[in-house]
Design a protein around this motif. Structure first.
Motif, short mmCIF file in Angstrom:
data_model
loop_
_atom_site.label_atom_id
_atom_site.label_comp_id
_atom_site.label_asym_id
_atom_site.label_seq_id
_atom_site.Cartn_x
_atom_site.Cartn_y
_atom_site.Cartn_z
N LEU A 333 31.84 26.45 22.92
CA LEU A 333 31.23 25.52 23.87
C LEU A 333 32.23 24.48 24.36
CD1 LEU A 333 27.66 24.87 22.41
CD2 LEU A 333 28.31 26.26 24.39
N GLN A 334 33.14 24.05 23.48
CA GLN A 334 34.16 23.09 23.91
C GLN A 334 35.04 23.71 25.00
OE1 GLN A 334 34.61 19.82 23.06
NE2 GLN A 334 36.26 19.76 24.57
N GLN A 335 35.45 24.97 24.79
CA GLN A 335 36.27 25.61 25.80
C GLN A 335 35.49 25.83 27.08
OE1 GLN A 335 39.67 26.22 25.50
NE2 GLN A 335 39.31 26.41 27.70
N ARG A 336 34.19 26.14 26.94
CA ARG A 336 33.35 26.30 28.14
C ARG A 336 33.26 24.99 28.91
NH1 ARG A 336 27.38 28.51 27.33
NH2 ARG A 336 28.55 30.05 26.10
N ALA A 337 33.18 23.87 28.18
CA ALA A 337 33.13 22.56 28.83
C ALA A 337 34.44 22.28 29.58
CB ALA A 337 32.87 21.47 27.79
N ALA A 365 30.34 19.57 22.07
CA ALA A 365 31.47 19.56 23.02
C ALA A 365 31.60 18.16 23.60
CB ALA A 365 31.25 20.58 24.14
N THR A 366 32.82 17.74 23.78
CA THR A 366 33.10 16.47 24.46
C THR A 366 34.42 16.64 25.19
OG1 THR A 366 33.60 14.10 24.16
CG2 THR A 366 33.92 15.54 22.24
N ALA A 367 34.35 16.74 26.50
CA ALA A 367 35.52 17.10 27.29
C ALA A 367 35.73 16.10 28.42
CB ALA A 367 35.34 18.50 27.86
#
Length: 630
Positions: A333-337, A365-367
């Motif tokens: 999810l982080q990479q998706r963000a 996720a925090t981007a």
């Protein structure tokens, strides 16, 4: 080579009794000389102790100099005096007990012997290197080596490794290969190839010693391939392979996780000796805040170099490796963000995305987008949340007795204390007039909500925000701005607050918390660091199941009939709220720039997207949110 500076403890033990030396008057016993020697050695010298050969004093100082910052305690624990003290040249033997404090918790303890020779003037020390360390010879030199600990990893959900040692290339100038004017010429070319500040790099290259490696840039191996062809053509250019703690990609939660690098002068000075010049430490983000945990503590080794130039280790105190730092981030999810924010382009304004799992508050996720310029706007940005705040306003109005099917007036404009308010530019004309509260939220009518500001007593809007997790600070183990909803000072201020402007501020993290609370049916306390204990103080007016259910239906209406209809075919039960907030100075036409927001829930997921400058929530933040959800 790193030195360890520790306190010195002196412990002296006296042994033996007075006797005569060479038949003269009764003199001090050999034990007194042994005690004096032990006291001097505790101070890293031979002091004023009488020696059989004065040259030994300087030789000892040179031999022990590498250990000068290591605390040592020496005791004379036994003295074996000659049976016939009047026999000239008969030596006594003193046993010395050594205890070196190599690290805070590691000592080097051993015993050695030294000969004491009687003379008419008293006892003299016949010093030899093996009295310092057994088996040390006249040809040996000593050294102190730091044993580096393995830095702890930063892990994510289910123990997935996020930050660990990964291969890099350190690019720079090897000054042993260039001299004179060529130093500046090579430094200038290297700086241009690597796109670093030319003037400062040339200045640094010229200032450093003739054998220095002047580092210019550290690149991941994959990134390094692009600069290698031009770099290798520069005289003196050198790329050194190394490993440093890195996330999977350069962008991956970069502002939150932080980076590791050489300690700055300020960090060294403020560390009370924990950090030494040249140490690799956390410089930002979680790496800096939890540096001591992640770093562990170094060990130390004392080495001897013989005449044959061969090193042998006399003792080694093992390092204590750092401890991993666990987070709740979901790697996928982080990479998706990160990928979703990248759709805005490299020249896009500041942007951020935060995703939380409502059921347990886990931050998934925090981007931050490229426009954030390295700042952690996802967690600490403070912006007017615009119409995403209408979820809070709706809760306050529901608590005032208003129902979702109650009809409100939504005029094109409304005036409060002389100030005119309007709906956003592309507000649908079909929704002007009398519409239900559900339609007000779905279409995001500003004027209808402003027209009902007087339904709320002082503090009720603040209380509604707190029930959804907005405006209440918590120490989550990393910096977070949870926003503010202060009491309005004017009528126009109260009107602006109703639509998420005025003095209302929030971070993307705070608005993701609002969405998560709606989905969970309670005030969600976000959790990024599972091992960090946080005490949550319940809000004065907690969110009820009925209120949460109503808010979920209102956010679902945004998707089915309102400004979030483009999400209708996204898999799962999606609820959302768009938001646009004016800020800054007007342009030539008098129009103010606008922040673009969107929050959403889908099953056990809550998301907030922020774009610093955009057309509207649905047009600018919406596509980012949709890319993430799909």
């Amino acid at each position: 080579m790193r030195s360890l500076t520790l306190g010195i403890a002196v412990v002296l033990v006296g042994t033996g009794s007075a006797c005569s030396v060479l038949g003269g008057e009764e003199a001090a016993p050999a034990s007194d000389t042994a005690d004096a020697l032990a006291a001097a050695l505790t101070g890293h010298s031979l002091g004023d102790v009488p020696l059989t050969d004065e040259a030994d004093r300087a030789a000892f100082d040179e031999l022990v100099e590498p250990l000068s910052d290591v605390a040592v305690s020496v005791q004379a624990v036994a003295v074996d005096e000659p049976e016939d003290p009047d026999a000239a040249g008969v030596a006594a033997s003193a046993t010395l007990a050594w205890s070196w404090q190599l690290t805070d918790s590691g000592t080097w303890e051993y015993e050695s012997t030294v000969a004491l020779v009687p003379t008419e003037a008293g006892w003299q020390v016949d010093w030899a290197p093996d009295a310092l360390v057994p088996d040390l010879t006249d040809d040996d030199t000593l050294g102190l080596r730091t044993v580096s600990p393995v830095r702890g990893d930063i892990t994510g959900a289910d123990g997935a490794v996020l930050v660990t040692e990964r291969p890099v290339l350190r690019y720079g100038l090897d000054k042993t290969k260039v001299e004179g004017p060529q130093v500046a010429r090579s430094a200038r070319r290297i700086a241009r190839v690597l796109d670093v500040d030319v003037a400062s790099y040339v200045e640094r290259a010229e200032a450093m010693g003739a054998e220095a490696f002047v580092e210019a840039l550290v690149l991941r191996e994959d990134d390094a391939l692009d600069v290698l062809p031009a770099f290798v053509e520069v005289p003196g250019a050198l790329a050194v392979r190394d490993n440093i703690p890195l996330a999977p990609t350069r962008e991956f939660a970069a502002a939150l996780l932080g980076r590791v690098g050489p300690a700055t002068e300020d960090l060294v000075e403020g560390s009370d000796g924990r950090i030494a010049p040249g140490d690799e430490v956390g410089l930002s983000g979680l790496q800096a805040r939890y540096d001591e945990q992640l770093t562990g503590s170094p060990g130390a080794a004392v080495v001897a170099r013989g005449a044959d130039d061969v090193l042998r280790t006399l003792v080694e105190v093992a390092a204590t490796d750092g401890t991993d730092l666990a987070t709740s981030l979901d790697p996928a999810l982080q990479q998706r963000a990160e990928d979703a924010l990248a759709t805005l382009g490299e020249d896009a304004p500041a942007s951020a995305l935060v995703a939380i799992r409502p059921s347990d508050g886990a931050v998934l996720a925090t981007a931050n987008g490229a426009g954030a310029a390295g700042a952690d706007l996802a967690s600490t940005g403070n912006y007017a949340p615009g119409s995403t705040f209408k979820v809070v306003t709706a809760l306050a109005l529901l608590r005032s007795g208003l129902g979702v099917d109650d009809v409100l007036s939504c005029p094109a404009t409304t005036v409060v204390d002389g100030r005119s308010f309007k709906n956003y530019d592309d507000y649908p004309s079909s929704s002007i007039g009398d519409i239900t509260l559900a339609q007000v939220v779905a279409q995001s009518c500003n004027t209808a909500l402003i027209g009902n500001a007087d339904r709320l007593a002082p503090g009720e809007l603040t209380a509604a925000a707190q029930a959804l997790g907005l405006g209440v600070d918590h120490d989550l183990g990393f910096p977070v701005y949870f926003g503010q909803v202060p009491p309005p000072e004017t009528e126009t201020g109260a009107a602006a607050d109703m639509i998420g402007q005025g003095t209302v501020l929030a971070s993307p993290f705070a608005m993701a918390t609002v969405a998560a609370s709606v989905r969970a049916g309670r005030t969600v306390l976000p959790v990024l660091l599972p091992d960090h204990e946080v005490t949550q103080t319940p809000p004065d007016a907690p969110l009820t199941d009925g209120e949460a259910g109503t808010l979920r239906s209102l956010m679902r209406g945004v998707v089915t009939t309102g400004s979030g209809r483009f999400l209708l075919d996204v898999p799962g039960q999606v609820g959302a709220k768009t938001g646009t907030a004016e800020y800054g100075e007007p342009d030539a036409s008098g129009a103010l720039p606008t922040h673009a927001w969107m929050i959403a829930t889908r099953d056990d997921l809550a998301v907030a997207v922020f774009v610093g400058t955009g057309v509207s929530g649905s047009q600018t933040a919406g596509p980012v949110l949709e890319a993430f959800l799909r």
